[in-house]
Design an enzyme around this catalytic site. Structure first.
Site, PDB file in Angstrom:
ATOM      1  N   HIS A  14      -4.269  -2.575 -10.332  1.00 29.57           N
ATOM      2  CA  HIS A  14      -4.425  -2.964  -8.915  1.00 29.57           C
ATOM      3  C   HIS A  14      -5.699  -2.369  -8.334  1.00 29.57           C
ATOM      4  O   HIS A  14      -5.712  -1.223  -7.875  1.00 29.57           O
ATOM      5  CB  HIS A  14      -3.194  -2.483  -8.132  1.00 29.57           C
ATOM      6  CG  HIS A  14      -3.142  -2.946  -6.704  1.00 29.57           C
ATOM      7  ND1 HIS A  14      -2.054  -3.600  -6.166  1.00 29.57           N
ATOM      8  CD2 HIS A  14      -4.034  -2.851  -5.694  1.00 29.57           C
ATOM      9  CE1 HIS A  14      -2.280  -3.877  -4.898  1.00 29.57           C
ATOM     10  NE2 HIS A  14      -3.488  -3.415  -4.573  1.00 29.57           N
ATOM     11  N   HIS A 193       1.019  -8.227  -2.699  1.00 32.96           N
ATOM     12  CA  HIS A 193       1.055  -7.035  -1.851  1.00 32.96           C
ATOM     13  C   HIS A 193       2.284  -7.130  -0.937  1.00 32.96           C
ATOM     14  O   HIS A 193       2.470  -8.126  -0.245  1.00 32.96           O
ATOM     15  CB  HIS A 193      -0.179  -6.961  -0.966  1.00 32.96           C
ATOM     16  CG  HIS A 193      -1.431  -6.529  -1.663  1.00 32.96           C
ATOM     17  ND1 HIS A 193      -1.977  -7.221  -2.695  1.00 32.96           N
ATOM     18  CD2 HIS A 193      -2.244  -5.456  -1.453  1.00 32.96           C
ATOM     19  CE1 HIS A 193      -3.071  -6.598  -3.104  1.00 32.96           C
ATOM     20  NE2 HIS A 193      -3.267  -5.527  -2.369  1.00 32.96           N
ATOM     21  N   GLU A 196       3.509  -2.252   1.951  1.00 32.49           N
ATOM     22  CA  GLU A 196       2.387  -1.354   2.263  1.00 32.49           C
ATOM     23  C   GLU A 196       2.405  -1.160   3.789  1.00 32.49           C
ATOM     24  O   GLU A 196       2.725  -0.090   4.278  1.00 32.49           O
ATOM     25  CB  GLU A 196       1.057  -1.971   1.795  1.00 32.49           C
ATOM     26  CG  GLU A 196      -0.170  -1.127   2.097  1.00 32.49           C
ATOM     27  CD  GLU A 196      -1.489  -1.880   1.835  1.00 32.49           C
ATOM     28  OE1 GLU A 196      -1.503  -3.123   1.820  1.00 32.49           O
ATOM     29  OE2 GLU A 196      -2.529  -1.191   1.690  1.00 32.49           O
TER      30      GLU A 196
HETATM   31  N1  ADE Z   1      -7.449  -6.208   0.322  1.00 36.63           N
HETATM   32  C1  ADE Z   1      -8.179  -5.186  -0.109  1.00 36.63           C
HETATM   33  N2  ADE Z   1      -7.489  -4.031  -0.042  1.00 36.63           N
HETATM   34  C2  ADE Z   1      -6.268  -4.346   0.441  1.00 36.63           C
HETATM   35  C3  ADE Z   1      -5.092  -3.606   0.734  1.00 36.63           C
HETATM   36  N3  ADE Z   1      -5.034  -2.268   0.541  1.00 36.63           N
HETATM   37  N4  ADE Z   1      -4.039  -4.265   1.218  1.00 36.63           N
HETATM   38  C4  ADE Z   1      -4.094  -5.576   1.418  1.00 36.63           C
HETATM   39  N5  ADE Z   1      -5.167  -6.321   1.160  1.00 36.63           N
HETATM   40  C5  ADE Z   1      -6.243  -5.716   0.672  1.00 36.63           C
HETATM   41 ZN    ZN Z   2      -4.586  -3.901  -2.823  1.00 41.42          ZN
END
Ligand code: ADE
Ligand code: ZN
Length: 335
Positions: A14, A193, A196
């Protein structure tokens, strides 16, 4: 005792290739193109941003200086050489056809430029690489589906996956279900993703609507015990990026990051750097800082790399070769 990171073979699943661009390279290309990057690169040579939204803007501007296949080749070669210098044997990078298109490049020339750079790094260092094309969530479902169609319509042996990045707080997951179905049916590895900036609901939605077996971050699943059990039971692999989470304020300090709790609860974990120079990290630093903070042994770190190889979007012959490299490094270290 602090664990040296150099002897453990590392694997990355990632990292956004545009987000891996050293500020010095971005500055040099920006001067050539007459693009002002003084708002995102400070006099100290470091990226400037203050929160997730301003980070995404800085990332977009930094990406805009890469204009030719050769520029992207240089970027990929630079990053893969850096990874290899830290003992990385395999890496998958997220590539963003939308960013290439904004810079005036076709999908094909973008991919060929990147592939040439990865190949050059491989010839000298032995590092193996693959690419995962990502759609950007806040660009909407139509844009994400366009990316999948481009990937399927113009297959490249090094593009082995499809994913979704961008602002997780935007767009209902069901909007992207069709894109993931197409990618899945085409035999691409899939990841998204989630967990987060979104909580457990976002992780559950990714499992339900995208049918992914790998999740980018996913760490906020820890907020719901039943979901943690489900991740462990279903052997979902989390592409965790602890340094990124601390830099973006998801957790105040590494000590409070849930990676060790998730690992101890049986969730399959990998370690990754996400956008390393933006977050003041590298893959090697992720292995060493997490290991030092949570007292992980070298065997624990090798297990992390093994999980990453098992979950990699590569062919079985490559996977076997990587397993052999990991096994012999473990043997040589007397572990
Ligand atoms: N694009 C680049 N870094 C990212 C991240 N940490 N979360 C979501 N999209 C991204
Ligand atoms: Zn990412």
């Amino acid at each position: 005792m602090p664990t040296p990171h150099s002897s453990v073979p590392k694997v990355e699943l990632h990292c956004h290739i545009e987000g891996a661009a050293p500020p010095s390279l971005v500055k040099r290309l920006a001067e050539r193109e007459g693009i002002d990057v003084s708002g995102i690169i400070g006099p100290n040579g470091k990226y400037i941003w203050s929160d997730f939204t301003s980070f995404l803007k800085a990332y977009d501007l930094a990406s805009s200086v890469f204009k030719t296949p050769a520029d992207y080749g240089l970027l990929a070669e630079t990053y893969f050489r850096m990874l290899a210098a830290e003992g990385t044997i395999y890496a998958e990078v997220f590539i963003s056809p939308d960013h290439a298109q904004a810079a005036g490049l076709s999908y094909r020339t973008y991919v060929e430029g990147l592939a040439a750079g990865i190949e050059r790094a491989k010839i000298d260092t032995g590092i193996e690489g693959r690419m995962i094309a990502i759609g950007v969530r806040h660009f909407g479902a139509a844009s994400v589906e366009r990316v999948v169609k481009e990937v399927i319509g113009s297959p490249h042996p090094m593009v082995s996956g499809f994913g979704l990045a961008g602002d997780e707080r935007e767009g209902h997951p069901s909007n992207f279900a069709r894109a993931f179905r197409m990618a899945n049916e085409a035999g691409l590895g899939i990841t998204a993703h989630a967990g987060e900036f979104g909580g457990p609901e976002s992780v559950k939605a990714a499992l339900e609507f995208f049918q992914v077996k790998r999740i980018g971050h996913g760490v906020r699943a820890v907020e719901e015990a039943a979901l943690v059990d489900r991740l462990a039971d279903e052997q979902i692999v989390l592409e965790t990026c602890p340094g990124s989470n601390v830099a973006l304020g998801v957790y105040p300090v590494l000590r409070f990051h849930p990676i060790n709790i998730l690992k101890n609860r049986g969730v399959r974990i990998t370690l990754n750097s996400d956008d390393p120079p933006f977050f003041g990290t590298t893959l090697g630093k992720e292995y060493s800082s997490v290991s030092n903070t949570f007292n992980w042994s070298e065997n624990d770190q090798i297990a992390i790399s093994r999980t990453a190889i098992e979950a990699a979007f590569c062919d079985e012959a490559t996977r076997q070769r990587l397993m052999v490299r990991l096994g012999s490094a473990q043997k040589n270290a007397g572990l």
